[in-house]
Design a protein around this motif. Sequence first.
Motif, PDB file in Angstrom:
ATOM      1  N   GLY A   1       0.816  -1.204   0.000  1.00  0.00           N
ATOM      2  CA  GLY A   1       0.000   0.000   0.000  1.00  0.00           C
ATOM      3  C   GLY A   1       0.850   1.254   0.000  1.00  0.00           C
ATOM      4  O   GLY A   1       2.072   1.186  -0.150  1.00  0.00           O
ATOM      5  N   ALA A   2       0.205   2.382   0.179  1.00  0.00           N
ATOM      6  CA  ALA A   2       0.903   3.666   0.151  1.00  0.00           C
ATOM      7  C   ALA A   2       0.177   4.686   1.009  1.00  0.00           C
ATOM      8  O   ALA A   2      -0.993   4.509   1.348  1.00  0.00           O
TER       9      ALA A   2
ATOM     10  N   TRP B   1      -1.164   3.205 -15.863  1.00  0.00           N
ATOM     11  CA  TRP B   1       0.267   3.239 -16.134  1.00  0.00           C
ATOM     12  C   TRP B   1       0.975   2.571 -14.968  1.00  0.00           C
ATOM     13  O   TRP B   1       0.613   2.776 -13.798  1.00  0.00           O
ATOM     14  N   VAL B   2       1.985   1.770 -15.260  1.00  0.00           N
ATOM     15  CA  VAL B   2       2.756   1.068 -14.229  1.00  0.00           C
ATOM     16  C   VAL B   2       4.075   1.817 -14.034  1.00  0.00           C
ATOM     17  O   VAL B   2       4.837   2.013 -14.980  1.00  0.00           O
ATOM     18  N   ILE B   3       4.326   2.225 -12.793  1.00  0.00           N
ATOM     19  CA  ILE B   3       5.508   3.014 -12.438  1.00  0.00           C
ATOM     20  C   ILE B   3       6.417   2.180 -11.542  1.00  0.00           C
ATOM     21  O   ILE B   3       5.968   1.606 -10.552  1.00  0.00           O
TER      22      ILE B   3
ATOM     23  N   THR C   1       0.556   0.797  -9.899  1.00  0.00           N
ATOM     24  CA  THR C   1      -0.271   1.081 -11.062  1.00  0.00           C
ATOM     25  C   THR C   1      -1.131   2.300 -10.761  1.00  0.00           C
ATOM     26  O   THR C   1      -1.845   2.332  -9.757  1.00  0.00           O
ATOM     27  N   CYS C   2      -1.026   3.302 -11.628  1.00  0.00           N
ATOM     28  CA  CYS C   2      -1.781   4.543 -11.457  1.00  0.00           C
ATOM     29  C   CYS C   2      -3.280   4.233 -11.484  1.00  0.00           C
ATOM     30  O   CYS C   2      -3.746   3.489 -12.347  1.00  0.00           O
TER      31      CYS C   2
ATOM     32  N   GLY D   1      -2.857   4.251  -5.943  1.00  0.00           N
ATOM     33  CA  GLY D   1      -2.717   3.155  -6.899  1.00  0.00           C
ATOM     34  C   GLY D   1      -2.538   1.805  -6.230  1.00  0.00           C
ATOM     35  O   GLY D   1      -2.520   1.687  -5.008  1.00  0.00           O
ATOM     36  N   ILE D   2      -2.372   0.776  -7.053  1.00  0.00           N
ATOM     37  CA  ILE D   2      -2.196  -0.598  -6.573  1.00  0.00           C
ATOM     38  C   ILE D   2      -0.704  -0.931  -6.591  1.00  0.00           C
ATOM     39  O   ILE D   2      -0.049  -0.826  -7.638  1.00  0.00           O
ATOM     40  N   VAL D   3      -0.180  -1.315  -5.424  1.00  0.00           N
ATOM     41  CA  VAL D   3       1.226  -1.704  -5.307  1.00  0.00           C
ATOM     42  C   VAL D   3       1.337  -3.192  -5.568  1.00  0.00           C
ATOM     43  O   VAL D   3       0.622  -3.996  -4.970  1.00  0.00           O
ATOM     44  N   HIS D   4       2.239  -3.550  -6.478  1.00  0.00           N
ATOM     45  CA  HIS D   4       2.487  -4.958  -6.802  1.00  0.00           C
ATOM     46  C   HIS D   4       3.964  -5.117  -7.105  1.00  0.00           C
ATOM     47  O   HIS D   4       4.513  -4.375  -7.916  1.00  0.00           O
TER      48      HIS D   4
END
Length: 111
Positions: free
Chosen positions: A17-18, A69-71, A63-64, A55-58
């Motif tokens: 998470g963030a 978009w995947v950062i 992912t925004c 976003g989703i942390v993986h």
Amino acid sequence: MTDWIDIAPLENVPMRGARMVKTAFGCVAVFRTAEDEVFALDNACPHKAGPLAEGIVHGKSVTCPLHNWVISLETGRAQGADEGRVATYPARVENGRILLDRAFLRARVAA
């Protein structure tokens, strides 16, 4: 010598998470992976300024939430895009606390 600022207990950021953290030098998105690694980035996606902290942390990516978009949490680069990068900041965990490098945050404000 690095000057670290204590921003929060590690437990305040959920695994995978963030959280958005307000510092004296502006807001920073802090991410925690499933392996308890911590990364700090600007919160705005390079595409349309989507809020990356939502976003989703993986793995070591986020992912925004706006346009998927995947950062990379390590480099700030948008994966699969020709251009686009988010500023990253040194972060570490010490004694269960998340620390950010004050010099990098200060440089961000000066830029």
